[in-house]
Design an enzyme around this catalytic site. Structure first.
Site, PDB file in Angstrom:
ATOM      1  N   HIS A  17       0.837  -1.210   0.000  1.00 23.07           N
ATOM      2  CA  HIS A  17       0.000   0.000   0.000  1.00 23.07           C
ATOM      3  C   HIS A  17       0.872   1.260   0.000  1.00 23.07           C
ATOM      4  O   HIS A  17       0.605   2.221  -0.736  1.00 23.07           O
ATOM      5  CB  HIS A  17      -0.880   0.041   1.255  1.00 23.07           C
ATOM      6  CG  HIS A  17      -1.949  -1.005   1.329  1.00 23.07           C
ATOM      7  ND1 HIS A  17      -2.110  -1.827   2.414  1.00 23.07           N
ATOM      8  CD2 HIS A  17      -2.944  -1.339   0.461  1.00 23.07           C
ATOM      9  CE1 HIS A  17      -3.144  -2.628   2.219  1.00 23.07           C
ATOM     10  NE2 HIS A  17      -3.658  -2.361   1.038  1.00 23.07           N
ATOM     11  N   LYS A  41     -16.050  -6.422   5.509  1.00 25.21           N
ATOM     12  CA  LYS A  41     -15.036  -7.200   6.216  1.00 25.21           C
ATOM     13  C   LYS A  41     -15.030  -6.728   7.669  1.00 25.21           C
ATOM     14  O   LYS A  41     -15.260  -5.562   7.946  1.00 25.21           O
ATOM     15  CB  LYS A  41     -13.664  -6.932   5.601  1.00 25.21           C
ATOM     16  CG  LYS A  41     -13.594  -7.242   4.122  1.00 25.21           C
ATOM     17  CD  LYS A  41     -12.289  -6.769   3.517  1.00 25.21           C
ATOM     18  CE  LYS A  41     -12.269  -6.998   2.018  1.00 25.21           C
ATOM     19  NZ  LYS A  41     -11.075  -6.459   1.362  1.00 25.21           N
ATOM     20  N   ARG A  94      -1.339  -5.997  -7.951  1.00 20.67           N
ATOM     21  CA  ARG A  94      -0.170  -6.822  -7.630  1.00 20.67           C
ATOM     22  C   ARG A  94       0.059  -7.866  -8.706  1.00 20.67           C
ATOM     23  O   ARG A  94       1.165  -8.110  -9.139  1.00 20.67           O
ATOM     24  CB  ARG A  94      -0.371  -7.528  -6.285  1.00 20.67           C
ATOM     25  CG  ARG A  94      -0.337  -6.607  -5.096  1.00 20.67           C
ATOM     26  CD  ARG A  94      -0.891  -7.267  -3.872  1.00 20.67           C
ATOM     27  NE  ARG A  94      -2.282  -7.664  -4.086  1.00 20.67           N
ATOM     28  CZ  ARG A  94      -3.071  -8.154  -3.148  1.00 20.67           C
ATOM     29  NH1 ARG A  94      -2.611  -8.369  -1.933  1.00 20.67           N
ATOM     30  NH2 ARG A  94      -4.320  -8.459  -3.416  1.00 20.67           N
ATOM     31  N   SER A 132      -2.890  -7.783   3.143  1.00 17.72           N
ATOM     32  CA  SER A 132      -3.232  -7.552   4.552  1.00 17.72           C
ATOM     33  C   SER A 132      -3.711  -8.852   5.184  1.00 17.72           C
ATOM     34  O   SER A 132      -3.395  -9.157   6.337  1.00 17.72           O
ATOM     35  CB  SER A 132      -4.331  -6.489   4.654  1.00 17.72           C
ATOM     36  OG  SER A 132      -3.879  -5.272   4.130  1.00 17.72           O
TER      37      SER A 132
HETATM   38  O1  PNS Z   1      -8.805  -2.523   0.575  1.00 20.08           O
HETATM   39  P1  PNS Z   1     -10.034  -3.065  -0.084  1.00 20.08           P
HETATM   40  O2  PNS Z   1     -10.879  -3.817   0.921  1.00 20.08           O
HETATM   41  O3  PNS Z   1      -9.715  -3.890  -1.297  1.00 20.08           O
HETATM   42  O4  PNS Z   1     -10.901  -1.799  -0.587  1.00 20.08           O
HETATM   43  C1  PNS Z   1     -12.187  -1.941  -1.145  1.00 20.08           C
HETATM   44  C2  PNS Z   1     -12.850  -0.566  -1.304  1.00 20.08           C
HETATM   45  C3  PNS Z   1     -12.905   0.150   0.036  1.00 20.08           C
HETATM   46  C4  PNS Z   1     -12.045   0.270  -2.270  1.00 20.08           C
HETATM   47  C5  PNS Z   1     -14.276  -0.781  -1.882  1.00 20.08           C
HETATM   48  O5  PNS Z   1     -14.948  -1.730  -1.114  1.00 20.08           O
HETATM   49  C6  PNS Z   1     -15.076   0.512  -1.928  1.00 20.08           C
HETATM   50  O6  PNS Z   1     -14.819   1.396  -2.725  1.00 20.08           O
HETATM   51  N1  PNS Z   1     -16.040   0.629  -0.998  1.00 20.08           N
HETATM   52  C7  PNS Z   1     -16.865   1.817  -0.851  1.00 20.08           C
HETATM   53  C8  PNS Z   1     -18.281   1.563  -1.344  1.00 20.08           C
HETATM   54  C9  PNS Z   1     -18.341   1.662  -2.855  1.00 20.08           C
HETATM   55  O7  PNS Z   1     -18.046   2.675  -3.436  1.00 20.08           O
HETATM   56  N2  PNS Z   1     -18.733   0.537  -3.473  1.00 20.08           N
HETATM   57  C10 PNS Z   1     -18.880   0.438  -4.900  1.00 20.08           C
HETATM   58  C11 PNS Z   1     -17.594  -0.043  -5.555  1.00 20.08           C
HETATM   59  S1  PNS Z   1     -17.933  -0.446  -7.224  1.00 20.08           S
END
Ligand code: PNS
Length: 159
Positions: A17, A41, A94, A132
């Site tokens: 990150h 999560k 990645r 993570s």
């Molecule tokens: O670190 P992660 O868990 O891979 O991040 C995922 C994240 C936070 C980027 C994604 O779940 C997100 O954008 N959540 C906010 C809600 C949202 O916008 N959802 C629609 C995505 S298409």
């Protein structure tokens, strides 16, 4: 000013990150690391701890936290980006395995907000296998994660 949002769960932030943050801030004037509050999560570190650890981790970058801010957010990433006047969402890739879900998210975010693009940065090969989830598992079993996470995380993982 070119502004980008780097959203994620960051549970915990890894060197992968941090590498993405460094690459993104070389391209954008301001990168907002945005920690999702109500992730599906169940995070192992609470929100305040994750925010604090990210801030401390940024200090470990050459040049410190310059050009980067850290916030928490609820709701849609594209809405946050709109509120911040950010034109881009940053995500790290990645391996090919990341691509499918990231492509889906990028395409759906584009449908929700056609003016906001997702920009992908390739993680340094050294960190390409770090996640993570794996860090949490290795650490919980007593393994050494010091080559995978910033020192700020190691301090929190120590019993
Ligand atoms: O670190 P992660 O868990 O891979 O991040 C995922 C994240 C936070 C980027 C994604 O779940 C997100 O954008 N959540 C906010 C809600 C949202 O916008 N959802 C629609 C995505 S298409």
């Amino acid at each position: 000013m070119r502004r980008a949002v780097y959203p994620g769960t960051f549970d915990p932030i890894t060197l992968g990150h941090l590498d993405i943050v460094a690459r993104a801030r070389a391209v954008f004037d301001l990168v907002t690391v945005a920690v999702l509050v109500n992730s599906r999560k169940q995070p192992s570190m609470d929100l305040e701890t994750r925010l604090q650890v990210i801030r401390e981790s940024l200090d470990e970058l050459p040049g410190g936290a310059q050009g980067v801010e850290v916030i928490s957010f609820e709701g849609l990433t594209v809405e946050l980006a709109g509120q911040l006047d950010a034109t881009s969402i940053v995500r790290g890739l990645r391996a090919i395995s990341d691509f499918e879900s990231e492509l889906q998210m990028a395409q759906l975010n584009r449908r929700l907000a056609p003016g906001i693009d997702t920009v992908f940065f390739m993680t340094d090969i050294e960190q390409a296998y770090v996640s993570s989830t794996m860090v949490r598992e290795i650490a919980s079993l007593g393994g050494d994660v010091s080559s995978m996470v910033p020192n700020a995380v190691i301090r929190r993982l120590r019993p």
